[in-house]
Every structure is written in structure tokens, then in C-alpha cells.
Design a protein around this motif. Structure first.
Motif, PDB file in Angstrom:
ATOM      1  N   VAL A 104      85.830  -8.842  59.592  1.00  0.00           N
ATOM      2  CA  VAL A 104      85.900  -8.363  58.173  1.00  0.00           C
ATOM      3  C   VAL A 104      85.387  -6.974  58.114  1.00  0.00           C
ATOM      4  O   VAL A 104      85.781  -6.217  57.315  1.00  0.00           O
ATOM      5  CB  VAL A 104      85.464  -9.273  57.174  1.00  0.00           C
ATOM      6  CG1 VAL A 104      83.955  -8.926  57.076  1.00  0.00           C
ATOM      7  CG2 VAL A 104      86.229  -8.924  55.901  1.00  0.00           C
ATOM      8  N   ILE A 164      87.587  -3.851  57.291  1.00  0.00           N
ATOM      9  CA  ILE A 164      87.879  -3.581  56.157  1.00  0.00           C
ATOM     10  C   ILE A 164      86.783  -2.229  55.709  1.00  0.00           C
ATOM     11  O   ILE A 164      87.599  -1.034  55.133  1.00  0.00           O
ATOM     12  CB  ILE A 164      87.347  -4.414  55.059  1.00  0.00           C
ATOM     13  CG1 ILE A 164      88.301  -5.643  55.096  1.00  0.00           C
ATOM     14  CG2 ILE A 164      87.478  -3.789  53.633  1.00  0.00           C
ATOM     15  CD1 ILE A 164      87.568  -6.736  54.105  1.00  0.00           C
ATOM     16  N   GLU A 167      93.926  -9.354  53.860  1.00  0.00           N
ATOM     17  CA  GLU A 167      94.130 -10.377  52.989  1.00  0.00           C
ATOM     18  C   GLU A 167      92.704 -10.285  51.990  1.00  0.00           C
ATOM     19  O   GLU A 167      92.705 -10.325  50.845  1.00  0.00           O
ATOM     20  CB  GLU A 167      94.274 -11.721  53.446  1.00  0.00           C
ATOM     21  CG  GLU A 167      94.686 -12.935  52.247  1.00  0.00           C
ATOM     22  CD  GLU A 167      94.969 -14.196  52.969  1.00  0.00           C
ATOM     23  OE1 GLU A 167      94.978 -14.366  54.259  1.00  0.00           O
ATOM     24  OE2 GLU A 167      95.023 -14.995  52.165  1.00  0.00           O
ATOM     25  N   VAL A 168      91.589 -10.392  52.734  1.00  0.00           N
ATOM     26  CA  VAL A 168      90.063 -10.282  52.153  1.00  0.00           C
ATOM     27  C   VAL A 168      90.081  -9.010  51.490  1.00  0.00           C
ATOM     28  O   VAL A 168      89.679  -8.934  50.322  1.00  0.00           O
ATOM     29  CB  VAL A 168      89.313 -10.482  53.184  1.00  0.00           C
ATOM     30  CG1 VAL A 168      87.853 -10.370  52.288  1.00  0.00           C
ATOM     31  CG2 VAL A 168      89.127 -11.938  53.573  1.00  0.00           C
ATOM     32  N   SER A 214      92.026  -9.066  48.076  1.00  0.00           N
ATOM     33  CA  SER A 214      91.773  -9.860  47.146  1.00  0.00           C
ATOM     34  C   SER A 214      90.300  -9.274  46.529  1.00  0.00           C
ATOM     35  O   SER A 214      90.037  -9.559  45.506  1.00  0.00           O
ATOM     36  CB  SER A 214      91.350 -11.259  47.743  1.00  0.00           C
ATOM     37  OG  SER A 214      90.317 -11.166  48.720  1.00  0.00           O
ATOM     38  N   LEU A 215      89.593  -8.565  47.452  1.00  0.00           N
ATOM     39  CA  LEU A 215      88.411  -7.916  46.883  1.00  0.00           C
ATOM     40  C   LEU A 215      88.626  -6.446  46.181  1.00  0.00           C
ATOM     41  O   LEU A 215      87.857  -5.985  45.557  1.00  0.00           O
ATOM     42  CB  LEU A 215      87.339  -7.628  47.841  1.00  0.00           C
ATOM     43  CG  LEU A 215      86.797  -8.803  48.698  1.00  0.00           C
ATOM     44  CD1 LEU A 215      85.915  -8.376  49.834  1.00  0.00           C
ATOM     45  CD2 LEU A 215      85.982  -9.856  47.606  1.00  0.00           C
ATOM     46  N   CYS A 263      90.057  -3.982  47.230  1.00  0.00           N
ATOM     47  CA  CYS A 263      89.874  -2.840  48.100  1.00  0.00           C
ATOM     48  C   CYS A 263      91.362  -1.949  48.283  1.00  0.00           C
ATOM     49  O   CYS A 263      92.440  -2.905  48.293  1.00  0.00           O
ATOM     50  CB  CYS A 263      89.426  -2.885  49.514  1.00  0.00           C
ATOM     51  SG  CYS A 263      87.677  -3.368  49.519  1.00  0.00           S
ATOM     52  N   PHE A 276      80.711 -14.680  55.342  1.00  0.00           N
ATOM     53  CA  PHE A 276      81.862 -14.650  56.163  1.00  0.00           C
ATOM     54  C   PHE A 276      82.034 -15.900  57.002  1.00  0.00           C
ATOM     55  O   PHE A 276      83.049 -16.222  57.419  1.00  0.00           O
ATOM     56  CB  PHE A 276      82.414 -13.361  56.581  1.00  0.00           C
ATOM     57  CG  PHE A 276      82.561 -12.289  55.803  1.00  0.00           C
ATOM     58  CD1 PHE A 276      83.939 -12.270  55.138  1.00  0.00           C
ATOM     59  CD2 PHE A 276      81.575 -11.620  55.068  1.00  0.00           C
ATOM     60  CE1 PHE A 276      84.181 -11.139  54.366  1.00  0.00           C
ATOM     61  CE2 PHE A 276      81.770 -10.556  54.185  1.00  0.00           C
ATOM     62  CZ  PHE A 276      83.097 -10.397  53.752  1.00  0.00           C
ATOM     63  N   LEU A 295      87.707 -16.492  51.690  1.00  0.00           N
ATOM     64  CA  LEU A 295      88.498 -16.421  50.543  1.00  0.00           C
ATOM     65  C   LEU A 295      88.064 -17.570  49.784  1.00  0.00           C
ATOM     66  O   LEU A 295      88.112 -17.467  48.532  1.00  0.00           O
ATOM     67  CB  LEU A 295      89.971 -16.251  50.877  1.00  0.00           C
ATOM     68  CG  LEU A 295      90.614 -15.215  51.771  1.00  0.00           C
ATOM     69  CD1 LEU A 295      91.928 -15.568  52.160  1.00  0.00           C
ATOM     70  CD2 LEU A 295      90.386 -13.979  50.977  1.00  0.00           C
ATOM     71  N   LEU A 328      85.230 -13.136  42.144  1.00  0.00           N
ATOM     72  CA  LEU A 328      85.622 -11.991  42.569  1.00  0.00           C
ATOM     73  C   LEU A 328      84.433 -10.791  42.613  1.00  0.00           C
ATOM     74  O   LEU A 328      84.491 -10.181  43.759  1.00  0.00           O
ATOM     75  CB  LEU A 328      86.664 -11.268  41.815  1.00  0.00           C
ATOM     76  CG  LEU A 328      87.838 -10.096  42.637  1.00  0.00           C
ATOM     77  CD1 LEU A 328      88.207 -10.876  44.051  1.00  0.00           C
ATOM     78  CD2 LEU A 328      88.961  -9.920  41.592  1.00  0.00           C
TER      79      LEU A 328
END
Lengths: 159, 486
Positions: free
Chosen positions: A53, A56, A108-109, A112-113, A115, B110, B130, B138
Motif C-alpha cells: 500500500v 499510495i 482500491e484502498v 476508498s480512503l 485519496c 494492513f 478494506l 473510514l
């Protein structure tokens, strides 16, 4: 770096070279990114050997992303170039694996956050021969193909 | 004999596979973790000037480059017999703690956290970040991103870039910290302290209030009575950057306390024919096989081990969190492998508080940041506490400083024997009558994920990982069934 694309619309673009520069062909993505920078000094380039991740952190905020990495399908010849999409990687690996998080799940992450992830993503992958021996520089087969790969990416991406 | 292969392991940094061999009754007869080998590192280094090592070793691994950078820098200090000025040590320690906090949080949210926050029996497709965001909200995800961005910016300020830093020199660092940079560092550190408090609160709410999880953490399936090793300061408090190596026995009594330079008197390596990994063990106890207890030389490193060998944390909030963890888990040493996750959060809080402490230290702005080496080099050892445990760099050179021998003992190698034992114990406890459903497989993987293992994982070729694949072989050796997930 602002790239002209789609009728002159300006896009903030990043070229991300991924790999390990002391693990023989694993570093081919970084080498190509460096040569692109050498050919077009204004390009915005980042290099990383990180996975997951962390991507990102590098790509959030850009409109356009060009990733250059190595690949070992074992089905092509060393130095073969593949152009992939996020969807291709999505099909190849699901979100429960650490390394599959590299690109597809990272997006995807990130989304969803909340960004701002690049809208336009091109992924170039070079077939490698050796990515398990410590050595600076690529194998002869891969190294010979690098100049033509650089040219092809410049043309494909209108750099 | 049936054979089950899980390859590659999900959410492990690097590549590897677990092999589980079933007996005729369908129970687990033997389990082991195998990893591929990256070849030729020592020969790659020999013949190069030693001062190149802090740059080279950051490229071994994309997961803990800063740990290798610092271990290498300390090895060069020792090699050239030069002591960095106080400000240089503080700058190094500040950077290192920023890295430690960021890396620990990456693992918790993670990699390891999904097992707890989402649940060990949850569908595999949900056991990821997720799924964590879905449970924790969130807002939690946004905080993770902000905290890590701040910490990585500290690495960029001091090290030049967030990965593969290039600031440490023999005898100091290449660049000082300006007043403006200190302000940025302080803000990031203060946010990280608050974030770690939030993460510990989340752990409280989601994990500690769930009886099933507590039973899992305190149960026998994930427990091993081993020795523990970690670095402590002069007050026996956890320190990642500098101090003495302390070892306690399975009862918590001090077994050894030594200078990292003397590691060869205390640590030996065992080789097995089925893996490239060398298994570290305590030399004075000896190798007795993959068994725990006082008679076995197997020891553990990394967050839980560090908390077990120490008398606490050197910062106030982390000390409170440490005391609570030890109290809830019934005193030290804590033998539950799953408690590594909790210990990781305690350490992240300590690292964040230490960033703030060091950023506030007036000396951090000093321009006196390097002492020039003046002695002829011969041999140097550098030890650091990497996120995944004690990391040792050992270099020998000729009198021009050209490397003649390089030996690295990496953190996961120190935990390798225990990781195999944990995988096998979990497999034996959970696999019955040849039934290996997805949830149980994940619970076996949880055994090693707690250690946050990393096996020279700098290979990043696409696609990077395939979906989890389980192959079940019949006693005739033929593939009977293949299950893919992911």
C-alpha cells in the motif's frame, strides 16, 4: 511535469520505476525510468523497491501514472514488454495477498480512503530472466532491449 | 502421506510457502515454512569500499531499508573506531524511530491487523485493509494515511528519501536539521502519538472486549515458552537504536547481557537441508531441534521479545500501555505469539513519543554532526533493533577499508526456528481428519504473520503474488484437489 494529452489538456504525471537495482533484472523498471528522465529531463520520476500500500504515498494526487516494473511470466523471452491495465492485475491477483496489493488493491484502498488516485494508469512490465541474484545491472538479454523499450514508452505515452 | 501446499503466503512481506504433511488419519504430521533464496549478497559486497554498505544494504529489502542503513552505519562507526557527535546520534535515532512507528503501523493495519479487526474466521476476501476500514470506519483509514505520510516525510527530510535513505556516514550523518524542518518533524511526531493512542483504543474496543479473541491470544495453540532477545538501555528500557543485548529465559530471568560486538559468543546458526534459512540459536544452550523450553536454544526477537527482555518503556505513555499489556496478559514473560501485535502497538507509541522528545531536544539543531574517521579499519559490528527484531551487520576489511568479509544476521533469521514451531503447533492443533477449510488455513498463517516475517523480499516483479493456492496431494503423491482463493 505536465503532459499534454487529449487535445492539449494538461495532466500532472508521475513515472514510477519499481524494482531492486542490485538484484539483476529486478531493477529494469528503475533503469528504464532513469533513462526516460535522461531523455526528457522535465519528467517527474520516482523510484522504489517498496511494495503493498506504500504505493499510495507515491501516486496519490497525480492525474496520470506510468508504472514500469519487471515481470516473470516464464512464458515470454527476457526483455519482452507487456502493457497492462489495472484490470489485468485485478484478474491476476486478489486483494488478500500482500504483493497483489502492489498496484490494483493499492488503488482500491486509496480510493476508498478518499485519496485522489490517478485517473489514467499505464503499466509496463518487462519479462526478466534473473531476479534472484545480487548484481548491479540487468542480464545481457534484458539490457539489450532497454533502449527500444524506452523509445516505445515515449511513443506510446506521447512523452 | 498427503501433502498440502499454501503458496504464496498471503500478506507476508516476501515470498514463501507453508508445507503441511498429513498423516494417514488426516492429522498434521509435520509442517514447515519454506522461502526462496536470494543469492550472492556477500560476494556482491566483497571488494567494495566498506563505506558503500549503508547505501547498498538499504537495497536488500524494500521493507526495512532504514534498519539496514542504521545497522550498517553503526558497523562503520565500529569499523573505523569513530564515535559520532551527540547531535548525529540523536538525528539517527529520531529518523529511526520515525521509521519504526511507520513500519509497525503498516503491519498492524494492513498485514496483521485484519486477522483481529476483521476476524480470523472471516471470508478471506474481507481479511484485508478494506475489511479493517469497514469495521473501524473510514476516518481510521484516513488517519493511517496521514500518520504514515508524516513519518515518511521525516525519513525524506533526514534521509533524502523515504525509502533507501542515504544520510548516515561513518562517524555521523551527512546533513543536519533546520529549525523549519524541526517544526515539521515535531508536528508529524505529535500527530503520530495521538494516532498510536487511537490505535491502542481501537485494539481495546475491537480485540480486548472480544472474549473469543482473548481466548485465542491466551490459549495454548499460539503459545511457546522460549528465550527472548532484545536491546535495552542502561535502565533496561527498550531501545531500538543503541544499548546492550539482553536475553531472558522462559521464566523471565536474565540469561545474558552483552555488547553487540560479542554476538558470536552468544548466537550460533543451525542449517536444515530443506530450507535456505539459517536458524539462529543460543550458543551456550545449543541446538536441540524445533522445541521450546529452557533446554532449547531457540529464542525469539521482535516487539514481544523486546518487551519481555526489558523492564519497561522509556517514555510515559508507552510505559502505561506496556504496564497494561503485561497486567492483562498475566505478567512477563508473555509467551503468546499473538501478543506480538499488541506489543507492536506499544512500541509504535514509544517510537512516536521518542520522535517528539528528540525533536524538542535543542541539540538536534547542532551543526556538529560528524567526526572524521582517523584509524585504520579492520573489523566492525553494528546492531540495531529492526521492526522484526535484532539485526546484526558484521564487516571485515583490509587496511584500505575494502571489504573482505560480510556477515548479516537478519531479524527474521533469529525468529525462524520459532516461526516454524508456531506454524507446526497451530497446524497440529487445528487440522483434524484431513479437513482444512479456509478459515483454519488462515489461523495457521496467523501463527507466522504475528512475527511480521520478512525474507529478503526485495523482488517486486509483477504481478507480485498469485492468489492463495492450496494443493492437496493423495498418499500416492498425485494432486487430488486444488483450492484457489483471493
Amino acid at each position: 511535469m505536465l503532459l499534454s494529452e487529449n487535445g492539449g489538456q494538461e495532466m500532472e504525471a508521475l513515472i514510477l520505476g519499481i524494482g531492486n537495482p542490485i538484484l539483476t533484472d529486478d531493477g529494469v523498471g528503475i533503469e528504464i525510468a532513469r533513462r526516460l528522465k535522461g531523455a526528457i529531463p522535465g519528467l517527474k520520476i520516482e523510484e522504489t523497491n517498496e511494495a503493498a500500500v506504500v504505493l499510495i504515498d507515491y501516486v496519490a494526487g497525480y492525474d496520470k501514472l506510468i508504472i514500469i516494473d519487471s515481470i516473470k511470466t516464464g512464458q515470454g523471452r527476457p526483455g519482452d514488454l507487456y502493457k497492462l491495465s489495472l484490470e489485468d492485475l485485478d484478474k491476476a491477483a486478489g486483494p488478500s495477498s500482500a504483493h497483489s496489493m502492489d498496484v490494483a488493491t493499492a488503488f482500491e484502498v486509496g480510493r476508498s480512503l478518499g485519496c485522489k488516485m490517478p485517473e489514467s494508469v499505464s503499466i509496463y512490465a518487462v519479462e526478466v530472466r534473473d531476479n534472484s541474484c545480487f548484481s548491479e545491472g540487468c542480464t545481457k538479454e534484458v539490457a539489450e532491449k532497454i533502449p527500444s523499450i524506452v523509445e516505445r514508452i515515449i511513443v506510446e505515452e506521447k512523452l | 502421506m498427503k501433502k498440502i501446499t499454501i503458496d504464496p503466503i498471503t500478506r507476508l512481506e516476501g515470498h514463501g510457502k507453508i508445507e503441511i504433511f498429513l498423516d494417514d488419519q488426516g492429522g498434521c504430521e509435520r509442517a514447515c515454512l519454506q522461502v526462496p533464496e536470494l543469492r550472492g549478497f556477500e560476494s556482491f559486497c566483497v571488494g567494495r569500499p566498506a563505506e558503500e554498505m549503508p547505501r547498498i544494504t538499504t537495497m536488500i529489502c524494500g521493507v526495512c531499508p532504514t534498519a539496514h542503513h542504521m545497522a550498517s552505519a553503526k558497523a562503520l562507526d565500529d569499523l573505523f573506531k569513530v564515535d559520532p557527535p551527540p547531535a548525529a546520534k540523536k538525528i539517527r535515532e529520531l529518523m529511526y524511530n520515525a521509521f519504526q512507528a511507520e513500519d509497525h503501523m503498516l503491519h498492524f493495519f494492513f498485514l496483521g491487523g485484519p486477522d483481529f479487526v476483521v476476524g480470523p474466521q472471516a471470508p478471506s476476501g474481507e481479511r484485508n485493509i478494506l475489511g479493517v476500514i469497514a469495521r473501524a470506519g473510514l476516518e481510521a483509514g484516513g488517519k493511517v494515511i496521514r500518520m504514515r505520510k508524516g513519518m515518511r516525510n521525516i525519513l525524506r527530510i533526514i534521509g533524502g528519501k523515504p525509502v533507501m535513505p542515504s544520510c548516515a556516514l561513518p562517524g555521523g550523518v551527512s546533513k543536519g536539521i533546520s529549525k523549519d524542518e524541526r517544526k515539521t518533524i515535531l508536528e508529524a511526531g505529535e500527530y503520530s502519538v495521538e494516532f498510536c493512542k487511537f490505535a491502542l483504543g481501537l485494539f481495546d474496543d475491537i480485540v480486548l472486549k472480544n472474549k473469543d479473541y482473548i481466548d485465542l491470544v491466551s490459549g495454548d495453540v499460539y503459545s511457546h515458552r522460549t528465550y527472548y532477545m532484545g536491546m535495552v538501555d542502561k535502565n533496561n528500557k527498550v531501545n531500538f537504536y543503541d544499548g546492550m543485548i539482553r536475553v531472558v529465559d522462559p521464566g523471565g530471568k536474565e540469561f545474558a547481557r552483552f555488547n553487540g560486538r560479542d554476538y558470536l559468543d552468544h548466537i550460533a546458526e543451525h542449517v536444515e537441508p530443506w530450507t535456505y534459512v539459517r536458524f539462529s540459536y543460543l550458543k551456550k544452550i545449543g541446538w536441540q531441534g524445533f522445541v521450546d523450553g529452557e533446554e532449547s536454544g531457540v529464542f525469539r526477537v521482535a516487539p514481544l521479545a523486546r518487551l519481555n527482555v526489558s523492564d519497561g518503556m522509556a517514555t510515559p505513555l508507552a510505559q502505561k500501555a506496556y504496564q497494561r499489556m503485561v497486567s492483562v496478559l498475566g505478567g512477563k514473560p508473555v509467551h503468546s505469539t499473538l501478543a506480538f501485535h499488541w506489543a507492536r502497538l506499544v512500541e509504535a507509541l514509544y517510537a512516536s513519543e521518542r520522535v517528539v522528545e528528540l525533536a524538542r531536544d535543542p541539540e538536534i539543531l547542532s551543526p556538529d554532526i560528524v567526526n572524521r574517521p582517523s584509524q585504520t579499519p579492520k573489523e566492525g559490528v553494528g546492531v540495531i533493533e529492526a521492526p522484526r527484531g535484532t539485526l546484526i551487520h558484521h564487516y571485515q576489511t583490509d587496511d584500505r577499508g575494502i571489504l573482505t568479509r560480510v556477515n548479516l544476521i537478519v531479524a527474521t533469521q533469529n525468529n525462524a526456528a520459532a516461526i516454524n514451531m508456531s506454524v507446526e503447533k497451530a497446524a497440529k492443533s487445528l487440522i483434524k481428519d484431513g479437513k482444512v477449510p479456509d478459515g483454519i488455513l488462515n489461523m495457521i498463517e496467523m501463527a507466522f504473520r504475528a512475527y511480521d516475517p520478512c525474507y529478503a523480499c526485495a523482488t517486486h516483479s509483477l504481478p507480485g503474488g498469485m492468489p492463495l493456492e492450496v494443493s492437496i496431494y493423495g498418499s500416492d503423491g498425485k494432486l487430488k484437489k486444488s483450492i484457489k482463493r483471493g
